[in-house]
Design a protein around this motif. Structure first.
Motif: not given
Length: 94
Positions: A61-64, A12-24, A78-83
């Motif tokens: 930056v990598r998570a985004m 129902v809340d489409g933001w939840a998986p994205w937010l958890v992924l970025i935070f994790e 990876d290129r953007l974050a230098g990882t």
């Protein structure tokens, strides 16, 4: 999806998986160089030059980049974050 279910109803809340992924990704890669899943798969994500964890800002930056999906297909995150993603060598058994 499992973790985001703690905070909201993912279907129902489409933001939840994205937010958890970025935070994790930001937390685990920034501080430890790998997520729990990467640890099980024996991968690590480190600074491309120094071979150490990248810190919170660069991990964000990598998570985004991973969350945007299309750049992740080409390794742009990876290129953007230098990882760089590395495999961990198997530990010798005694």
């Amino acid at each position: 999806m499992l973790v985001s279910g703690i905070f909201a109803h993912p279907m129902v809340d489409g933001w939840a998986p994205w937010l958890v992924l970025i935070f994790e990704y930001t937390f685990f890669i920034g501080l430890f160089g790998q997520t729990p899943g990467m640890r099980l798969a024996r991968f690590t994500c480190l600074d491309a030059q120094a071979e150490r964890p990248v810190g919170i800002p660069r991990a964000f930056v990598r998570a985004m980049g991973v969350a945007l999906v299309i750049p992740a297909l080409f390794g742009w995150h990876d290129r953007l974050a230098g990882t760089a993603l590395r495999t961990l060598a198997a530990q010798p058994t005694a």
